[in-house]
Design a protein around this motif. Sequence first.
Motif: not given
Length: 234
Positions: A45-51, A88-107
């Motif tokens: 299970a994967v969720q992606v955040f475009d940050m 929004g919703g990043v922190e709840p996602a990071l607390k989910d132990p059953d999914a990979y949470t991927i954040l794409d951030v700048g530099g």
Amino acid sequence: MAADFLSGTDWVKGRHKLMFIGETGSGKSELALQTALSLAAAGQAVQVFDMDQSKPLFRMRDQRRRLEDAGIAVHAQEQYLDAPVLVGGVEPALKDPDAYTILDVGGGEQAARMVGGFSAYYADRDAAVIYVINPYRAFGGSAFLIQDTLTRLLRSARLRCIHVAANPYLGADMTAEEYADGLEKTREMTDGYASVEFACVPDFLWEEAESRTALPLVRIHRSILYPWEEERER
């Protein structure tokens, strides 16, 4: 493809919170995209955040349909004019132990602030911050900028380590010699700040690259293309 890709990514093992950072043109979004797709293809299970709050040419949100077709949840907020908007919703996602949470951030400073804001989640062993460096791009080729970002990350974000990925890419005509030179340049820029842990290699240089470095290699088949490259592919 999933097994082949993930075999070179030891930093993924046991880590469900992955943040990709990098300067413009570093290839971080391509690496984040292929990581997400590979994990999904492996049944995760994967969720992606475009940050990314800048105005990059390539953005994860532009790959929404492809990601969602692979069963990946995509979170992105469209920008209004030049005003950056947080997702929004990043922190709840990071607390989910059953999914990979991927954040794409700048530099740069933006990345340091972003990682610092979520340092409580990225300071443990279930997380990894991956700094992608392409020494052949204008921003990625600046040792001062790279070292400044690494210093900010290690201090303000209170990280124990940063996983540096070398991604020396010049284009479809680059040679194995240019690839090897790019690896060495990345090592020189990060020396004393962080170690290069693995390298991305375009698929057309895969066999030659294996004989030129002892670094673990992640094979990249570019799928985020310039508009004129998309036309050529059709």
